[in-house]
Design a protein around this motif. Structure first.
Motif, mmCIF file in Angstrom:
data_model
loop_
_atom_site.group_PDB
_atom_site.id
_atom_site.type_symbol
_atom_site.label_atom_id
_atom_site.label_comp_id
_atom_site.label_asym_id
_atom_site.label_seq_id
_atom_site.Cartn_x
_atom_site.Cartn_y
_atom_site.Cartn_z
ATOM 1 N N SER A 126 0.848 -1.184 0.000
ATOM 2 C CA SER A 126 0.000 0.000 0.000
ATOM 3 C C SER A 126 0.882 1.233 0.000
ATOM 4 O O SER A 126 2.036 1.188 0.435
ATOM 5 C CB SER A 126 -0.933 0.018 1.218
ATOM 6 N N ILE A 127 0.339 2.331 -0.513
ATOM 7 C CA ILE A 127 1.053 3.600 -0.521
ATOM 8 C C ILE A 127 0.044 4.705 -0.243
ATOM 9 O O ILE A 127 -1.096 4.658 -0.723
ATOM 10 C CB ILE A 127 1.781 3.845 -1.862
ATOM 11 N N ASN A 128 0.452 5.686 0.577
ATOM 12 C CA ASN A 128 -0.460 6.737 1.011
ATOM 13 C C ASN A 128 -0.181 8.049 0.303
ATOM 14 O O ASN A 128 0.981 8.394 0.019
ATOM 15 C CB ASN A 128 -0.341 6.964 2.518
ATOM 16 N N SER A 129 -1.237 8.799 0.059
ATOM 17 C CA SER A 129 -1.097 10.158 -0.448
ATOM 18 C C SER A 129 -0.734 11.085 0.707
ATOM 19 O O SER A 129 -0.855 10.709 1.877
ATOM 20 C CB SER A 129 -2.410 10.625 -1.077
ATOM 21 N N PRO A 130 -0.327 12.321 0.416
ATOM 22 C CA PRO A 130 -0.173 13.305 1.493
ATOM 23 C C PRO A 130 -1.512 13.572 2.168
ATOM 24 O O PRO A 130 -2.581 13.381 1.577
ATOM 25 C CB PRO A 130 0.334 14.552 0.762
ATOM 26 N N VAL A 131 -1.460 14.015 3.409
ATOM 27 C CA VAL A 131 -2.667 14.373 4.141
ATOM 28 C C VAL A 131 -3.152 15.744 3.686
ATOM 29 O O VAL A 131 -2.359 16.682 3.547
ATOM 30 C CB VAL A 131 -2.409 14.383 5.659
ATOM 31 N N VAL A 132 -4.447 15.854 3.423
ATOM 32 C CA VAL A 132 -5.054 17.140 3.071
ATOM 33 C C VAL A 132 -6.148 17.441 4.091
ATOM 34 O O VAL A 132 -6.644 16.543 4.772
ATOM 35 C CB VAL A 132 -5.643 17.125 1.644
ATOM 36 N N ASP A 133 -6.520 18.710 4.211
ATOM 37 C CA ASP A 133 -7.519 19.071 5.205
ATOM 38 C C ASP A 133 -8.565 20.002 4.609
ATOM 39 O O ASP A 133 -8.333 20.681 3.607
ATOM 40 C CB ASP A 133 -6.865 19.730 6.425
ATOM 41 N N ILE A 134 -9.728 20.004 5.240
ATOM 42 C CA ILE A 134 -10.811 20.919 4.903
ATOM 43 C C ILE A 134 -11.467 21.387 6.187
ATOM 44 O O ILE A 134 -11.383 20.713 7.223
ATOM 45 C CB ILE A 134 -11.883 20.250 4.010
ATOM 46 N N THR A 135 -12.117 22.543 6.132
ATOM 47 C CA THR A 135 -12.931 23.037 7.229
ATOM 48 C C THR A 135 -14.276 23.439 6.641
ATOM 49 O O THR A 135 -14.391 24.496 6.010
ATOM 50 C CB THR A 135 -12.279 24.241 7.930
ATOM 51 N N PRO A 136 -15.306 22.599 6.788
ATOM 52 C CA PRO A 136 -16.600 22.907 6.165
ATOM 53 C C PRO A 136 -17.192 24.209 6.691
ATOM 54 O O PRO A 136 -16.961 24.609 7.836
ATOM 55 C CB PRO A 136 -17.472 21.709 6.552
ATOM 56 N N LEU A 137 -17.986 24.856 5.840
ATOM 57 C CA LEU A 137 -18.681 26.083 6.207
ATOM 58 C C LEU A 137 -20.107 25.778 6.646
ATOM 59 O O LEU A 137 -20.693 24.766 6.256
ATOM 60 C CB LEU A 137 -18.722 27.048 5.018
#
Length: 543
Positions: free
Chosen positions: A373-384
């Protein structure tokens, strides 16, 4: 598979909780369960539960939760808190849960496996169509079909039914009415613990529908191909059935999927991973492609969307993709598994009650084969948060309107870092030239060529007084005529959306013409099916 081998496999999955999850998608992630004011049971393992209404996606607070163990003994009762959550605190094992609230249909979860810390149980409890009928969940039976032979499916993981990944399994499902006597309506089948069948386009699943005159529903569903989403090893069938009053049953049955055509080619790399949070103020249409189970209000809906570019090697070098989410960037849990064929074009939509307006969520995507397995970078969001338009000027059915009116609209609150508005006047009621000012109805929705106004100081023609915005008709000189025609009817509406400064969150109040959202499917093609439209008539031009 021998009994000892399957028990060992499930035990190993629990012991590997601190490692990269196995392809079956069952390994619980690290971390602790977020707190809830309402706890059911007194055991050592905690599972966070969310109860939401799939009618609109909002949380269901005050639903009574009753939990029984595999022997039918009641473990405890509680009610969901104001966030629609509860905590199941039990020893590892199999449990059934029932949910009851006045005005709501019954919802029952059968044979839910508690494997270890970090699980999340998402439960749908719909509003009842009619309160006249009893709120009793239907009964759901399942068998594997081998030709004309029905093979019983055991609830004991040590006796789990085994089938190959290349062939899949054909299920014979029988849904019968509960004490309410209501005909079954629909049944779903998919694989894994993390998805909620019936969440629309948020997961692959098989689907069967029933004629309402049939009080017993027999469905033959093939769980093959993308419906398996690359899951291998010990896992669970995840089955859901509804009756015509929205009473629901969700059953989990252990199975084992053999990796008879293992994929061992080298993995590629993730070149780009992006995340976006969407909030819409009103309900989405069934053909919108989005049916989430999370929302800030009863009328609104919320979801996350991940898009990624994966550098594939040889064709078929990936079994699938898994999406992991976390509220603290430390304790990640599995939230979606996606078939390899689905992982490129449209991204991955995530419906998760853990999404909360104003709170940051973290995600990464994992590509996997039979051995790697290989992971992508972590991304983030903050919903409105969601917001609405509350008033339009000229008002609906108003008369004597100026030929050069000032168009105004009001929002109930300002969310996000800035707002965008698309003002549109159509010659729609009189069936003349539709696009009098603004070309959306005529097919041109490019922002650069339309009437888009931003309240970040970059649109000087837009004025603002409190929560009310105004713009003079044809201020940009793009109208079909310099003025409206006298004694003529027109329609006026506004697409309105709020955005975060980083561009990774959008909240849409209304958007009939799909200006701000990529999700179509409403009556005019936009994502929000309800909203304000003003139809007005001009005067003689003297004002």
């Amino acid at each position: 598979m021998r009994k000892s081998h399957l028990v060992l496999a499930l035990s190993s999955a629990l012991l590997l909780a601190a490692c990269t999850p196995s392809p079956d998608g069952l390994t619980p992630p690290n971390g602790t369960t977020p707190p809830s004011s309402n706890i059911v049971g007194t055991g050592s393992t905690r599972v966070l539960g969310y109860v939401v209404s799939s009618n609109s996606g909002a949380v269901v607070a005050g639903s009574t939760v009753t939990v029984t163990d595999s022997g039918g003994t009641t473990v405890g009762t509680a009610s969901t808190d104001d966030k629609g959550t509860f905590v199941l605190s039990v020893a590892p094992g199999t449990y059934s849960l029932s949910f009851a609230k006045p005005g709501y249909a019954a919802s029952r979860v059968v044979n839910y496996p508690v494997l270890g810390a970090g699980q999340q149980l998402n439960v749908v409890q719909k509003m009842a169509f009619s309160s006249t009928y009893k709120a009793v969940a239907p009964e759901l039976g399942a068998a594997a079909l081998e030709g004309e032979t029905r093979v019983a499916l055991s609830n004991d993981p040590a006796k789990a039914y085994t089938f190959s990944a290349s062939k899949g399994v054909t299920l014979g499902l029988t849904v019968t009415a509960g004490d309410a006597g209501l005909s079954p309506e629909i049944v779903y089948a998919n694989v894994g613990l993390e998805n909620t069948p019936g969440a629309g386009y948020f997961g692959s699943r098989a689907l069967g529908e029933n004629d309402p005159k049939n009080t017993v529903m027999e469905a033959k569903l093939a769980v093959t191909g993308n419906a398996l989403r690359g899951i291998r090893g010990p896992t669970y069938l995840n089955l859901v059935a509804y009756d015509y009053n929205s009473n629901r049953v969700n059953s989990y049955i252990p199975v084992n999927i053999t990796d008879d055509q293992p994929v061992t080619t080298p993995l590629g790399a993730f070149l780009d991973t992006r995340a976006m949070a969407y909030t819409v103020a009103q309900k989405l249409g069934y053909n919108s492609g989005v049916r989430p189970t999370a929302a800030p209000t009863e009328e609104s809906q919320m979801w996350a969307e991940l898009k990624f570019n994966y550098q594939a090697g040889l064709q078929g070098d990936v079994l699938g993709f898994r999406v992991f989410g976390s509220a603290d960037n430390t304790a990640f849990r599995l939230v979606r598994t996606v078939a390899a064929a689905d992982g490129f074009a449209n991204g991955v939509r995530i419906s998760d009650p853990a999404l909360v307006a104003g709170q940051k969520m973290y995600y990464y995507v994992q590509a996997y084969t039979s051995t790697q397995s290989i992971n992508s970078p972590v991304v983030d969001i903050t919903p409105l948060d969601s917001f609405k338009l509350t008033d339009l000027t000229p008002g609906n059915r108003s008369g004597g309107v100026s030929l050069t009116p000032t168009l105004s609209w009001t929002v109930d609150k300002k969310v996000g870092d800035y707002r965008k508005f698309y003002a549109l006047v159509n010659d729609y009621p009189s069936l003349g030239a539709y696009c009098f000012w603004g070309d959306a109805l005529c097919g041109d929705t490019r922002e650069a060529s339309n009437n888009v106004y931003t309240d970040d100081g970059k649109s000087p023609a837009l004025t603002m007084t409190g929560n009310t915005y105004s713009v003079l008709f044809n201020e940009n000189g793009k109208a079909l005529l310099p003025k409206l025609e006298a004694f003529h009817s027109y329609s006026f509406d506004v697409s309105a959306a709020a955005f975060s400064a980083d561009g990774r969150a959008v909240s849409i109040a209304q958007d009939y013409y799909n200006i701000f959202s990529p999700n179509g499917g409403c009556n005019f093609g936009g994502p929000v099916c309800e909203g304000l439209i003003s139809t007005f008539t001009t005067g003689n031009g003297s004002n």
